[in-house]
Design an enzyme around this catalytic site. Structure first.
Site, PDB file in Angstrom:
ATOM      1  N   LYS A 192       0.835  -1.205   0.000  1.00 25.55           N
ATOM      2  CA  LYS A 192       0.000   0.000   0.000  1.00 25.55           C
ATOM      3  C   LYS A 192       0.865   1.247   0.000  1.00 25.55           C
ATOM      4  CE  LYS A 192      -1.861   2.853   2.917  1.00 25.55           C
ATOM      5  NZ  LYS A 192      -2.031   4.064   2.081  1.00 25.55           N
ATOM      6  N   SER A 231       5.015   7.044  10.663  1.00 28.40           N
ATOM      7  CA  SER A 231       5.153   7.759  11.929  1.00 28.40           C
ATOM      8  C   SER A 231       5.196   6.785  13.108  1.00 28.40           C
ATOM      9  CB  SER A 231       3.972   8.709  12.096  1.00 28.40           C
ATOM     10  OG  SER A 231       2.766   7.972  12.120  1.00 28.40           O
ATOM     11  N   THR A 232       5.839   7.211  14.172  1.00 26.70           N
ATOM     12  CA  THR A 232       5.935   6.388  15.376  1.00 26.70           C
ATOM     13  C   THR A 232       4.540   6.134  15.949  1.00 26.70           C
ATOM     14  OG1 THR A 232       8.172   7.126  15.809  1.00 26.70           O
ATOM     15  CG2 THR A 232       6.943   6.307  17.703  1.00 26.70           C
ATOM     16  N   GLU A 233       3.695   7.143  15.866  1.00 25.07           N
ATOM     17  CA  GLU A 233       2.332   7.011  16.408  1.00 25.07           C
ATOM     18  C   GLU A 233       1.559   5.877  15.706  1.00 25.07           C
ATOM     19  OE1 GLU A 233       0.190  10.566  15.682  1.00 25.07           O
ATOM     20  OE2 GLU A 233      -1.645   9.837  16.644  1.00 25.07           O
ATOM     21  N   GLY A 243       2.845   3.541  13.875  1.00 19.60           N
ATOM     22  CA  GLY A 243       3.623   2.309  14.047  1.00 19.60           C
ATOM     23  C   GLY A 243       3.301   1.585  15.343  1.00 19.60           C
ATOM     24  N   GLU A 263       9.862   0.923  10.652  1.00 23.22           N
ATOM     25  CA  GLU A 263      10.843   1.997  10.424  1.00 23.22           C
ATOM     26  C   GLU A 263      10.104   3.297  10.699  1.00 23.22           C
ATOM     27  OE1 GLU A 263      13.888   1.475   9.904  1.00 23.22           O
ATOM     28  OE2 GLU A 263      14.103  -0.427   8.823  1.00 23.22           O
ATOM     29  N   CYS A 283      13.403  10.654   7.489  1.00 23.00           N
ATOM     30  CA  CYS A 283      13.477  10.133   8.857  1.00 23.00           C
ATOM     31  C   CYS A 283      14.912  10.203   9.388  1.00 23.00           C
ATOM     32  CB  CYS A 283      12.948   8.713   8.897  1.00 23.00           C
ATOM     33  SG  CYS A 283      13.595   7.710   7.571  1.00 23.00           S
ATOM     34  N   GLU A 317      10.056  15.414  16.340  1.00 22.87           N
ATOM     35  CA  GLU A 317      10.401  15.335  14.924  1.00 22.87           C
ATOM     36  C   GLU A 317       9.589  16.390  14.172  1.00 22.87           C
ATOM     37  OE1 GLU A 317       9.062  11.896  12.547  1.00 22.87           O
ATOM     38  OE2 GLU A 317      11.114  11.836  11.802  1.00 22.87           O
TER      39      GLU A 317
HETATM   40  P1  NAP Z   1       1.998   7.800   8.608  1.00 19.71           P
HETATM   41  O1  NAP Z   1       0.847   8.697   8.772  1.00 19.71           O
HETATM   42  O2  NAP Z   1       2.384   6.937   9.731  1.00 19.71           O
HETATM   43  O3  NAP Z   1       1.659   6.919   7.304  1.00 19.71           O
HETATM   44  C1  NAP Z   1       2.529   5.936   6.814  1.00 19.71           C
HETATM   45  C2  NAP Z   1       1.721   4.928   6.030  1.00 19.71           C
HETATM   46  O4  NAP Z   1       0.833   4.260   6.926  1.00 19.71           O
HETATM   47  C3  NAP Z   1       0.844   5.531   4.932  1.00 19.71           C
HETATM   48  O5  NAP Z   1       0.789   4.654   3.846  1.00 19.71           O
HETATM   49  C4  NAP Z   1      -0.509   5.611   5.624  1.00 19.71           C
HETATM   50  O6  NAP Z   1      -1.595   5.619   4.746  1.00 19.71           O
HETATM   51  C5  NAP Z   1      -0.486   4.350   6.461  1.00 19.71           C
HETATM   52  N1  NAP Z   1      -1.404   4.385   7.591  1.00 19.71           N
HETATM   53  C6  NAP Z   1      -1.906   5.464   8.254  1.00 19.71           C
HETATM   54  N2  NAP Z   1      -2.721   5.066   9.247  1.00 19.71           N
HETATM   55  C7  NAP Z   1      -2.755   3.702   9.218  1.00 19.71           C
HETATM   56  C8  NAP Z   1      -3.415   2.716   9.982  1.00 19.71           C
HETATM   57  N3  NAP Z   1      -4.203   3.029  10.988  1.00 19.71           N
HETATM   58  N4  NAP Z   1      -3.203   1.419   9.677  1.00 19.71           N
HETATM   59  C9  NAP Z   1      -2.392   1.068   8.672  1.00 19.71           C
HETATM   60  N5  NAP Z   1      -1.754   1.956   7.903  1.00 19.71           N
HETATM   61  C10 NAP Z   1      -1.914   3.266   8.176  1.00 19.71           C
HETATM   62  O7  NAP Z   1       3.314   8.541   8.193  1.00 19.71           O
HETATM   63  P2  NAP Z   1       3.491   9.594   7.047  1.00 19.71           P
HETATM   64  O8  NAP Z   1       2.768  10.797   7.490  1.00 19.71           O
HETATM   65  O9  NAP Z   1       3.156   8.999   5.742  1.00 19.71           O
HETATM   66  O10 NAP Z   1       5.101   9.773   7.022  1.00 19.71           O
HETATM   67  C11 NAP Z   1       5.779  10.602   7.921  1.00 19.71           C
HETATM   68  C12 NAP Z   1       6.395   9.825   9.076  1.00 19.71           C
HETATM   69  O11 NAP Z   1       7.031   8.628   8.643  1.00 19.71           O
HETATM   70  C13 NAP Z   1       7.473  10.576   9.808  1.00 19.71           C
HETATM   71  O12 NAP Z   1       7.240  10.502  11.192  1.00 19.71           O
HETATM   72  C14 NAP Z   1       8.781   9.852   9.461  1.00 19.71           C
HETATM   73  O13 NAP Z   1       9.794   9.916  10.382  1.00 19.71           O
HETATM   74  C15 NAP Z   1       8.338   8.470   9.260  1.00 19.71           C
HETATM   75  N6  NAP Z   1       9.243   7.789   8.332  1.00 19.71           N
HETATM   76  C16 NAP Z   1      10.173   6.896   8.816  1.00 19.71           C
HETATM   77  C17 NAP Z   1      11.044   6.257   7.953  1.00 19.71           C
HETATM   78  C18 NAP Z   1      12.056   5.255   8.432  1.00 19.71           C
HETATM   79  O14 NAP Z   1      12.637   4.580   7.605  1.00 19.71           O
HETATM   80  N7  NAP Z   1      12.296   5.113   9.708  1.00 19.71           N
HETATM   81  C19 NAP Z   1      10.969   6.511   6.611  1.00 19.71           C
HETATM   82  C20 NAP Z   1      10.026   7.421   6.143  1.00 19.71           C
HETATM   83  C21 NAP Z   1       9.162   8.032   7.021  1.00 19.71           C
HETATM   84  P3  NAP Z   1      -2.267   7.000   4.255  1.00 19.71           P
HETATM   85  O15 NAP Z   1      -1.345   7.580   3.267  1.00 19.71           O
HETATM   86  O16 NAP Z   1      -3.536   6.598   3.652  1.00 19.71           O
HETATM   87  O17 NAP Z   1      -2.435   7.842   5.478  1.00 19.71           O
END
Ligand code: NAP
Ligand code: MG
Length: 457
Positions: A157, A211-213, A215, A232, A266, A359
């Site tokens: 996804k 995001s950590t939240e 995750g 991650e 990240c 962050e």
């Molecule tokens: P996010 O809101 O956590 O979303 C990440 C992915 O999860 C998206 O595909 C999202 O879909 C999906 N998602 C959201 N809610 C979900 C749920 N309840 N169940 C299953 N999947 C769900 O993060 P983001 O806003 O896209 O990215 C920013 C964050 O990612 C930052 O905090 C960053 O640090 C972290 N990040 C970490 C790494 C690493 O390698 N450590 C790499 C990149 C990013 P939708 O698009 O439909 O919301």
């Protein structure tokens, strides 16, 4: 026939609608997972050399379409063209690297009395991969390439904001001869498609980047079925500059350690820690370096930083720089349409300020002075995160001591580079669990089976 629901996809540099993509319903996700489960026995039975050949062909097709994929990342994610080309190459390289593994995923032969004992790396079944918007195609590849190589089928996804490159890569996989049900890219909502990967019993592993939240919720949800999970997550990495470093070089490079991809990385080194005796010199050199970052049209080859991903993310990043924020200096950003935010340096800052502890995921960096090596390590480790970090020093013993003392998964000395497809990548503490890339990733997509064969009967 029921009409397929679609959602618009935007260009973050202009706000324009690029196209519309399907937004899968729960029924559609369940059907895709069902097809992936049905396809698994045949895929795992493909001879190692044949699976390797299919993956090499897939890598070749990604290479042949690298410019097209790079342009999708420019228009849909706002990546600058130079970075986007690197990312398309990274997808190719990651597939090629894991294409070499089906014939080399060795087990052990362990000495025992009365027979032989051997181990096998068994694929898990259907793997669900959830990808964020910040590096849409690269992070997709870090998941699907080792998962497929290890013999799993994959449902992936992409983020709702940035689905285009992953959808195109899914088409290239089919063109390469990988059966359509073995690797399916399903666009849609995280709360629908992503969450179904967590709750559907046929999905045996979730590989989540985001995001950590979110995750934490994924990990809790996977516990219900003791489902394997790789996470991650976020970061608040330190760029530690000692007075014995090449200060000119450290200051010239510091902006690119945090403002790359507009800080939506990240691994962003979003806390610069500077030894007090070098602080004034460093700040004097940092200012022209920050003002020199070229921000603008991501398609222009000279551009170094593009826009933020969305209007709501622009608002979130802006909340870290209110009118009374301690702005030391800022770079430039275009006015007009698009989600633009100028590179911003905050100093001096309270150690407890939100901009220091949270962050930001945008082009905002804080600069904090330290007195000695012990304090540098203490400040660097004063975070719930532990993803990345850099150490600038010409004293090799100190650089290595500090690298060992910082609780992070990926450190670099006199450099800001974190990612090589052949070395492990991942976080300590709340930055995640498990490792991607490098030799470790295959283990994350298989389980070890031990078999004892008696020679006595
Ligand atoms: P996010 O809101 O956590 O979303 C990440 C992915 O999860 C998206 O595909 C999202 O879909 C999906 N998602 C959201 N809610 C979900 C749920 N309840 N169940 C299953 N999947 C769900 O993060 P983001 O806003 O896209 O990215 C920013 C964050 O990612 C930052 O905090 C960053 O640090 C972290 N990040 C970490 C790494 C690493 O390698 N450590 C790499 C990149 C990013 P939708 O698009 O439909 O919301
Ligand atoms: Mg989100």
């Amino acid at each position: 026939m029921k009409a397929i629901a679609t959602v618009p996809v935007h260009n973050p540099a202009t706000g324009a609608v690029l196209t519309h993509v399907p937004s899968a319903s729960l029924e559609e996700v369940d059907a895709a997972i069902g097809r992936a489960a049905t396809a698994f026995p045949a895929w795992r039975a493909v001879a190692p050399g044949d699976r390797a050949r299919l993956l090499r062909r897939f890598a070749d097709l990604v290479d042949a379409h690298a410019e097209e994929l790079a342009l999708l990342e420019v228009t849909n994610a706002g990546h600058v063209i130079g970075n986007a080309r690197w990312e398309a190459g990274n997808v190719r390289d990651v597939i090629e690297y894991y294409a070499a593994s089906p014939e080399r995923h060795f087990g052990l032969q362990i000495p025992v009395a009365g027979g032989i004992d051997v181990t096998f790396h068994e694929p898990l079944g259907v793997v669900g991969i959830i990808v964020p918007w910040n590096f849409p195609m690269a992070i997709a590849g870090w998941g699907f390439a080792p998962a497929l190589a290890a013999g799993n089928t994959v449902v992936l996804k992409p983020a709702e904001l940035t689905p285009l490159s992953a959808l195109r890569i899914g088409e290239l996989a089919v063109e390469a001869g990988i059966p359509p049900d073995v690797f399916q890219v399903i666009s849609g909502k995280g709360s629908v498609v992503g969450w179904r990967f967590v709750t559907h019993p046929a999905v045996r592993k979730v590989c989540f980047t985001g995001s950590t939240e979110v995750g934490k919720g994924i990990m809790a949800g996977c516990a219900e079925q003791v489902k394997r999970v790789t996470l991650e997550l976020g970061g608040k990495s330190a760029n530690v500059v000692f007075a014995d470093a090449d200060i000119e070089l450290a200051a010239a490079r510091a902006p690119y350690g945090v403002f790359d991809n507009a800080g939506q990385d990240c691994c962003a080194r979003s806390r610069i820690l500077v030894e007090r005796s070098a602080y004034d010199q460093f700040m004097a050199l940092l200012e022209p370096a920050v003002r020199g970052v070229v921000v603008g049209d991501p398609l222009d080859e000279r551009t170094e930083m593009g826009p933020l991903i969305s209007p709501s993310h622009l608002e979130e990043v802006s909340s870290f720089v209110p009118d009374d924020a301690p702005v030391a200096f800022r770079g430039e950003a275009p006015a007009g349409p698009g989600n633009w935010f100028a590179p911003t340096v905050l100093a001096p800052v309270e150690r407890s300020a939100r901009a220091v502890t949270e962050e930001i995921f945008g082009p905002v960096v804080v600069v904090v002075p330290f007195e000695d090596e012990a304090e540098a390590v203490a400040i660097a480790n004063d975070s719930i995160y532990g993803l990345s970090g850099s150490i600038w020093s010409q004293n090799v013993g100190r650089a290595l001591r500090v690298a060992r003392a910082i609780d992070s998964g990926n450190l670099s000395v006199n450099s800001h580079s974190s990612v090589r497809y052949w070395s492990p990548f991942g976080g300590f503490k709340q930055s995640g669990i498990g490792r991607e890339l490098g030799p470790d990733a295959l283990g994350a997509f298989s389980d070890v089976k031990n078999v004892f064969i008696s020679t006595e009967e």
